[in-house]
Design an enzyme around this catalytic site. Structure first.
Site, PDB file in Angstrom:
ATOM      1  N   HIS A 353      37.991  35.815  41.461  1.00 56.72           N
ATOM      2  CA  HIS A 353      36.849  36.582  41.956  1.00 56.72           C
ATOM      3  C   HIS A 353      36.480  38.019  41.126  1.00 56.72           C
ATOM      4  O   HIS A 353      35.618  38.096  40.792  1.00 56.72           O
ATOM      5  CB  HIS A 353      36.987  36.889  43.581  1.00 56.72           C
ATOM      6  N   CYS A 354      37.595  38.634  40.994  1.00 57.15           N
ATOM      7  CA  CYS A 354      37.619  39.802  40.050  1.00 57.15           C
ATOM      8  C   CYS A 354      37.145  39.357  38.529  1.00 57.15           C
ATOM      9  O   CYS A 354      36.444  40.279  38.064  1.00 57.15           O
ATOM     10  CB  CYS A 354      38.847  40.532  40.016  1.00 57.15           C
ATOM     11  N   LEU A 355      37.449  38.098  38.132  1.00 57.17           N
ATOM     12  CA  LEU A 355      37.219  37.749  36.846  1.00 57.17           C
ATOM     13  C   LEU A 355      35.589  37.254  36.722  1.00 57.17           C
ATOM     14  O   LEU A 355      35.254  36.975  35.534  1.00 57.17           O
ATOM     15  CB  LEU A 355      38.141  36.875  36.360  1.00 57.17           C
TER      16      LEU A 355
END
Length: 363
Positions: A353-355
């Site tokens: 998700h962060c990416l």
């Protein structure tokens, strides 16, 4: 009402009444259909010291799942980085006709936080738009970040979309939306003085409402141990429908995360949507602590990404991996829930998700 995109590339003063919400724009939920996903190809060795070469198979597998149901836009520095990326994606069996490369240099890979925040209009006849929040690498922790801070404007210019510039710091991982006017966030992050020390809680709420098209903000307290973002909500609590959230809990009362996550759980139980409904809460286990070089990493199953046909979940070679996947499968009956090993990726202090950053379809 047609809007000249060029208007939005200047800072909008506090006295100017024109905000995205005024025009009917809003930020849809991640489970809204996507037109594409945006990624920034990982290349900063300091984010995965001693491990960066190990992350590419899992990263390419992530892209392969995305490409099954949506276009994938990947930001790279130049042709050399593009060829390097193509080699890894080809080995993973990614259909390259689903991939679009853009030579927009970045400092790092965390597109959730430095990428474009796409809005869609509730009024027919208007285009999508982008919010260009300021970005300071989570409180100036990891300079330089000048290239990352330029990405939303570059994407808006490339796509010919209006671009609103609020003039404050905000990161995509700090907020999670139900698509119907509600957002969940944390005080630890948004009220941290390393972001917007000149703003009160009420003023930050006004920015959220004006630029994301919201009418309700749910505040949790803190994030998990090892999270260098000061408590991003995408590691702890996520909307999976208009009134249902998944939230991580720790079963070991001696674990550092136990009390923090219990406090957040109590808050979630107290929240009510504007129509009076309480949130339906599904508890998601935490994996056993993931420790590398004496550092506890922010390993969490909540850092999943919702694509059009898949939910891609980080796994950690842990006994709770299958349990987490089963719980998520129950929440997404119309999507295939898949686990992708994040053991090496999480050394960068973030996962799928962060990416990534979704671009919603305009239906």
């Amino acid at each position: 009402m047609k809007i000249d995109p060029k208007y939005f590339f200047k800072n909008i003063s506090d006295k100017d009444p024109l905000r995205p919400a005024d025009l009917g724009y809003f930020f849809p939920a991640e489970f809204h259909p996507h037109g594409a996903t945006w990624l920034s190809w990982p290349h900063k060795e300091a984010s995965w010291p001693g491990k960066i070469q190990l992350i590419y198979p899992a990263y390419a597998k992530f892209v392969a799942y995305l490409a099954k149901s949506e276009r994938v836009n990947i930001l790279v520095t130049d042709q050399n980085m593009q060829r390097f990326a193509e080699d890894h994606l080809d080995r993973a069996g990614v259909p390259m006709d689903r991939i679009l490369f853009h030579h927009f240099p970045t400092n790092d890979a965390w597109c959730r936080d430095h990428g474009p925040a796409f809005l869609i209009p509730s009024n027919p006849g208007m285009s999508k738009a982008i919010v260009d929040w300021g970005y300071n690498a989570w409180g100036d922790k990891y300079p330089p970040y000048d290239l990352d801070n330029l990405i939303p404007e570059k994407v808006a210019l490339h796509l010919g979309l209006p671009c609103f510039r609020p003039g404050i710091i905000m990161e995509g991982g700090s907020v999670d939306f139900n698509g119907k006017g509600a957002v969940i966030t944390t005080e630890a992050c948004l009220l941290n003085p390393n972001r917007n020390p000149h703003l009160s809680k009420e003023e930050i709420e006004t920015y959220l409402k004006d630029y994301y098209g919201l009418n309700q903000i749910f505040w949790l307290k803190d994030g998990i141990v090892g999270d260098d973002t000061d408590g991003h909500v995408d590691d702890i609590t996520r909307f999976v429908s208009e009134n249902k959230v998944l939230t991580v809990v720790e079963s070991n009362k001696k674990d550092e995360n136990y009390a923090v996550l219990q406090d957040n759980l109590k808050l979630l139980k107290s929240f009510r949507l504007l129509d009076g409904r309480s949130l339906e809460i599904v508890e998601l286990p935490m994996p056993s602590p993931v420790i590398y070089e004496d550092t506890r990493l922010p390993a969490s199953y909540a850092n999943f990404y919702i694509a059009n046909k898949h939910v891609i979940v980080p796994t950690y070679r842990d006994k709770n991996d299958e349990k987490a996947l089963d719980i998520l499968s129950g929440c997404f009956p119309e999507r295939e829930v898949v686990g992708v090993d994040s053991w090496d990726l999480i050394w960068g202090l973030g996962s799928f998700h962060c990416l990534s950053q979704q671009e919603p379809a305009y239906l």
